[in-house]
Design a protein around this motif. Structure first.
Motif, PDB file in Angstrom:
ATOM      1  N   HIS A  19       0.867  -1.176   0.000  1.00 33.99           N
ATOM      2  CA  HIS A  19       0.000   0.000   0.000  1.00 33.99           C
ATOM      3  C   HIS A  19       0.899   1.219   0.000  1.00 33.99           C
ATOM      4  CE1 HIS A  19      -3.326  -2.573   1.286  1.00 33.99           C
ATOM      5  NE2 HIS A  19      -2.506  -3.077   2.195  1.00 33.99           N
ATOM      6  N   THR A  20       0.614   2.208  -0.801  1.00 32.29           N
ATOM      7  CA  THR A  20       1.420   3.436  -0.774  1.00 32.29           C
ATOM      8  C   THR A  20       0.537   4.613  -0.343  1.00 32.29           C
ATOM      9  OG1 THR A  20       0.928   3.813  -3.085  1.00 32.29           O
ATOM     10  CG2 THR A  20       2.973   2.656  -2.613  1.00 32.29           C
ATOM     11  N   GLY A  21       1.189   5.722  -0.041  1.00 29.90           N
ATOM     12  CA  GLY A  21       0.450   6.940   0.295  1.00 29.90           C
ATOM     13  C   GLY A  21      -0.302   6.838   1.608  1.00 29.90           C
ATOM     14  N   LYS A  22       0.180   6.003   2.533  1.00 34.32           N
ATOM     15  CA  LYS A  22      -0.490   5.859   3.838  1.00 34.32           C
ATOM     16  C   LYS A  22       0.372   6.519   4.904  1.00 34.32           C
ATOM     17  CE  LYS A  22      -3.705   2.727   2.708  1.00 34.32           C
ATOM     18  NZ  LYS A  22      -5.096   2.691   3.128  1.00 34.32           N
ATOM     19  N   ARG A  23      -0.247   7.047   5.942  1.00 37.97           N
ATOM     20  CA  ARG A  23       0.498   7.642   7.058  1.00 37.97           C
ATOM     21  C   ARG A  23       0.082   6.945   8.335  1.00 37.97           C
ATOM     22  NH1 ARG A  23       3.742  11.715   8.608  1.00 37.97           N
ATOM     23  NH2 ARG A  23       4.259  11.966   6.429  1.00 37.97           N
ATOM     24  N   LEU A  24       1.031   6.246   8.968  1.00 37.91           N
ATOM     25  CA  LEU A  24       0.710   5.510  10.194  1.00 37.91           C
ATOM     26  C   LEU A  24       0.440   6.480  11.345  1.00 37.91           C
ATOM     27  CD1 LEU A  24       2.375   2.382  11.613  1.00 37.91           C
ATOM     28  CD2 LEU A  24       2.348   4.450  13.015  1.00 37.91           C
ATOM     29  N   VAL A  25      -0.607   6.195  12.104  1.00 36.28           N
ATOM     30  CA  VAL A  25      -0.852   7.050  13.271  1.00 36.28           C
ATOM     31  C   VAL A  25      -0.775   6.284  14.588  1.00 36.28           C
ATOM     32  CG1 VAL A  25      -2.133   8.939  12.182  1.00 36.28           C
ATOM     33  CG2 VAL A  25      -3.380   6.920  12.885  1.00 36.28           C
ATOM     34  N   SER A  26      -1.087   4.974  14.576  1.00 35.48           N
ATOM     35  CA  SER A  26      -0.996   4.250  15.848  1.00 35.48           C
ATOM     36  C   SER A  26      -0.802   2.762  15.602  1.00 35.48           C
ATOM     37  CB  SER A  26      -2.252   4.474  16.692  1.00 35.48           C
ATOM     38  OG  SER A  26      -3.371   3.927  16.029  1.00 35.48           O
ATOM     39  N   LEU A  27      -0.414   2.064  16.651  1.00 30.94           N
ATOM     40  CA  LEU A  27      -0.213   0.616  16.534  1.00 30.94           C
ATOM     41  C   LEU A  27      -0.590  -0.068  17.840  1.00 30.94           C
ATOM     42  CD1 LEU A  27       2.652  -0.472  18.108  1.00 30.94           C
ATOM     43  CD2 LEU A  27       3.578   1.096  16.425  1.00 30.94           C
ATOM     44  N   THR A  28      -0.977  -1.339  17.714  1.00 36.83           N
ATOM     45  CA  THR A  28      -1.204  -2.176  18.895  1.00 36.83           C
ATOM     46  C   THR A  28      -0.645  -3.548  18.565  1.00 36.83           C
ATOM     47  OG1 THR A  28      -3.384  -2.799  18.039  1.00 36.83           O
ATOM     48  CG2 THR A  28      -3.337  -1.066  19.726  1.00 36.83           C
ATOM     49  N   GLN A  29      -0.229  -4.288  19.599  1.00 33.78           N
ATOM     50  CA  GLN A  29       0.269  -5.633  19.317  1.00 33.78           C
ATOM     51  C   GLN A  29      -0.072  -6.583  20.453  1.00 33.78           C
ATOM     52  OE1 GLN A  29       4.521  -6.306  19.311  1.00 33.78           O
ATOM     53  NE2 GLN A  29       4.913  -4.253  20.115  1.00 33.78           N
ATOM     54  N   ASP A  30      -0.177  -7.889  20.082  1.00 35.15           N
ATOM     55  CA  ASP A  30      -0.321  -8.931  21.097  1.00 35.15           C
ATOM     56  C   ASP A  30       0.582 -10.088  20.678  1.00 35.15           C
ATOM     57  OD1 ASP A  30      -1.632 -10.316  19.096  1.00 35.15           O
ATOM     58  OD2 ASP A  30      -3.624  -9.668  19.767  1.00 35.15           O
ATOM     59  N   LYS A  31       0.413 -11.248  21.299  1.00 34.24           N
ATOM     60  CA  LYS A  31       1.337 -12.359  20.991  1.00 34.24           C
ATOM     61  C   LYS A  31       1.199 -12.845  19.556  1.00 34.24           C
ATOM     62  CE  LYS A  31       2.737 -14.104  25.341  1.00 34.24           C
ATOM     63  NZ  LYS A  31       2.164 -14.637  26.546  1.00 34.24           N
ATOM     64  N   GLN A  32       0.010 -12.677  18.968  1.00 35.29           N
ATOM     65  CA  GLN A  32      -0.241 -13.235  17.633  1.00 35.29           C
ATOM     66  C   GLN A  32       0.162 -12.302  16.484  1.00 35.29           C
ATOM     67  OE1 GLN A  32      -2.692 -14.028  20.122  1.00 35.29           O
ATOM     68  NE2 GLN A  32      -1.533 -15.956  20.076  1.00 35.29           N
ATOM     69  N   GLU A  33      -0.072 -10.994  16.651  1.00 36.38           N
ATOM     70  CA  GLU A  33       0.142 -10.083  15.511  1.00 36.38           C
ATOM     71  C   GLU A  33       0.313  -8.637  15.973  1.00 36.38           C
ATOM     72  OE1 GLU A  33      -3.378 -10.369  13.085  1.00 36.38           O
ATOM     73  OE2 GLU A  33      -4.562  -9.203  14.515  1.00 36.38           O
ATOM     74  N   ILE A  34       0.682  -7.803  15.009  1.00 33.69           N
ATOM     75  CA  ILE A  34       0.766  -6.362  15.282  1.00 33.69           C
ATOM     76  C   ILE A  34      -0.155  -5.648  14.287  1.00 33.69           C
ATOM     77  CG2 ILE A  34       2.873  -6.108  13.859  1.00 33.69           C
ATOM     78  CD1 ILE A  34       3.703  -3.948  16.035  1.00 33.69           C
ATOM     79  N   SER A  35      -0.912  -4.680  14.785  1.00 34.14           N
ATOM     80  CA  SER A  35      -1.878  -3.987  13.928  1.00 34.14           C
ATOM     81  C   SER A  35      -1.563  -2.501  13.890  1.00 34.14           C
ATOM     82  CB  SER A  35      -3.300  -4.155  14.480  1.00 34.14           C
ATOM     83  OG  SER A  35      -3.574  -5.522  14.627  1.00 34.14           O
ATOM     84  N   VAL A  36      -1.795  -1.901  12.732  1.00 32.40           N
ATOM     85  CA  VAL A  36      -1.543  -0.469  12.587  1.00 32.40           C
ATOM     86  C   VAL A  36      -2.784   0.227  12.060  1.00 32.40           C
ATOM     87  CG1 VAL A  36       0.936  -0.679  12.203  1.00 32.40           C
ATOM     88  CG2 VAL A  36      -0.604  -0.777  10.258  1.00 32.40           C
ATOM     89  N   ARG A  37      -2.910   1.503  12.411  1.00 34.83           N
ATOM     90  CA  ARG A  37      -3.996   2.326  11.898  1.00 34.83           C
ATOM     91  C   ARG A  37      -3.377   3.497  11.156  1.00 34.83           C
ATOM     92  NH1 ARG A  37      -7.214   6.374  13.660  1.00 34.83           N
ATOM     93  NH2 ARG A  37      -6.181   6.510  15.662  1.00 34.83           N
ATOM     94  N   PHE A  38      -3.973   3.793   9.989  1.00 32.89           N
ATOM     95  CA  PHE A  38      -3.446   4.883   9.168  1.00 32.89           C
ATOM     96  C   PHE A  38      -4.344   6.113   9.289  1.00 32.89           C
ATOM     97  CE2 PHE A  38      -1.963   0.934   7.140  1.00 32.89           C
ATOM     98  CZ  PHE A  38      -0.605   1.163   7.185  1.00 32.89           C
ATOM     99  N   GLU A  39      -3.767   7.234   8.856  1.00 34.06           N
ATOM    100  CA  GLU A  39      -4.464   8.516   8.955  1.00 34.06           C
ATOM    101  C   GLU A  39      -5.825   8.494   8.243  1.00 34.06           C
ATOM    102  OE1 GLU A  39      -2.160  12.663   8.951  1.00 34.06           O
ATOM    103  OE2 GLU A  39      -2.456  11.838   6.957  1.00 34.06           O
ATOM    104  N   ASP A  40      -5.918   7.708   7.146  1.00 36.41           N
ATOM    105  CA  ASP A  40      -7.186   7.671   6.391  1.00 36.41           C
ATOM    106  C   ASP A  40      -8.222   6.750   7.042  1.00 36.41           C
ATOM    107  OD1 ASP A  40      -6.235   5.139   5.901  1.00 36.41           O
ATOM    108  OD2 ASP A  40      -5.907   5.429   3.753  1.00 36.41           O
ATOM    109  N   GLY A  41      -7.890   6.212   8.241  1.00 39.41           N
ATOM    110  CA  GLY A  41      -8.842   5.384   8.968  1.00 39.41           C
ATOM    111  C   GLY A  41      -8.709   3.900   8.674  1.00 39.41           C
TER     112      GLY A  41
END
Ligand code: FAD
Length: 278
Positions: free
Chosen positions: A4-26
């Protein structure tokens, strides 16, 4: 794998299984590993180590590229000339162009007086420097100028937290005095890829930290000190520097360069872009 291009990361969360990110566009995404390579002002780092300290070095830097070069210009010799609270670097490029940088002490970041400088004021400031400094400035088109404050990152004690890892300036932004910022980003990427291809995730990140932390932190510290010497403005300090440094035997400099450049990087084979996109 999807890119994916043109995305701006704003936050992240992680647990034992995976890491998730949220971008500025929601939008959101998740993965096994997040590699934060988002530079000095890294949003990934801000999430992981909010207390990490960016440090203004006390000087600012104007850079430019000329559109021509003086006659008889030595095309294989890069130089850096030190004054009192300022210095000028000249690096020949291909196609008769010259890259130059001018570092000037400035009491604070984003100093309005520094922002306004531009070519005419730089020519005045460096008028007492030796040839071809003025000539180089005169050959620079006004739209080929860049201005940046010099800021680094106080060395971190780790580059990884669970399923997140930092690479490049996000992990170890350095002052440019050793010309190593982008070089260290590339080294870090090579080491990380090699470790990920050899070990399970947790071990690979441990190995990455072990291999990268001492080297990158050492360069950040040395570069910071070198900048203090190069930008010295106190008359006694400048006199001592200018009279003592020429006495250092070339073998000492050569040994330091060997330590910096004589590093064995792991052999890695990168997938082609076609392989990544299938
Ligand atoms: C004056 C000066 C001179 C320098 N001279 C040298 C030199 O001679 N030699 C050298 O090796 N290095 C030099 N450097 C350092 C070099 O420019 C950096 O070390 C290098 O660019 C770092 O690369 P990077 O990929 O880690 O970060 P960057 O080049 O900063 O790239 C970060 C990327 O992340 C993106 N990004 C930022 N935030 C987000 C977000 N929230 N979400 C998604 N993407 C994001 C940005 O858009 C950018 O594309 C110099 C730097 C300066 C300021």
């Amino acid at each position: 794998m999807q890119v994916h291009t043109g995305k701006r990361l704003v936050s992240l969360t992680q647990d034992k299984q995976e890491i998730s990110v949220r971008f500025e566009d929601g939008s959101t995404d998740s993965a096994d590993l997040l590699i934060g390579c988002d530079g000095l002002h890294s949003a990934v780092r801000q999430q992981l180590v909010p207390g990490a300290k960016k440090r203004y070095a006390g000087y600012t830097c104007w850079r430019g590229i000329t559109s021509s070069q003086p006659s008889n210009f030595p095309t294989t010799l890069a130089t850096e000339s030190w004054g009192r609270g300022d210095r000028f670097g000249i690096v020949p490029l291909s196609k008769n162009r010259i890259y130059w940088f001018a570092c000037l002490n400035a009491p604070r970041e984003q100093d309005p007086a520094m922002r306004q400088l531009g070519l005419p004021a730089l020519k005045t400031r460096f008028a007492s420097y030796h040839p071809p400094v003025l000539d180089v400035l005169e050959r620079t088109p006004a739209d080929a100028l860049l201005w940046n404050d010099i800021v680094d990152l106080e060395p971190l004690s780790t580059y990884s937290w669970g399923r997140a890892v930092l690479v490049g300036d996000a992990a170890h932004a350095t002052t440019p005095n050793m010309g190593q910022g982008a070089c260290q980003a590339l080294e870090g990427a090579a080491v990380l890829v090699a470790q990920l291809s050899r070990h399970p995730l947790a071990e690979a990140l441990q190995a990455y930290n072990r291999l990268r932390l001492p080297r990158a932190s050492g360069i950040v510290k040395k570069s910071w000190q070198l900048g203090k010497i190069a930008q010295a403005s106190n008359p006694l300090g400048v006199w001592l520097r200018d009279h003592l440094l020429p006495l250092v035997p070339p073998s000492v400099n050569e040994k330091q360069l060997e330590g910096l450049l004589g590093i064995e990087l792991p052999e890695i084979s990168f997938p082609t872009s076609a392989e990544i996109l299938t």
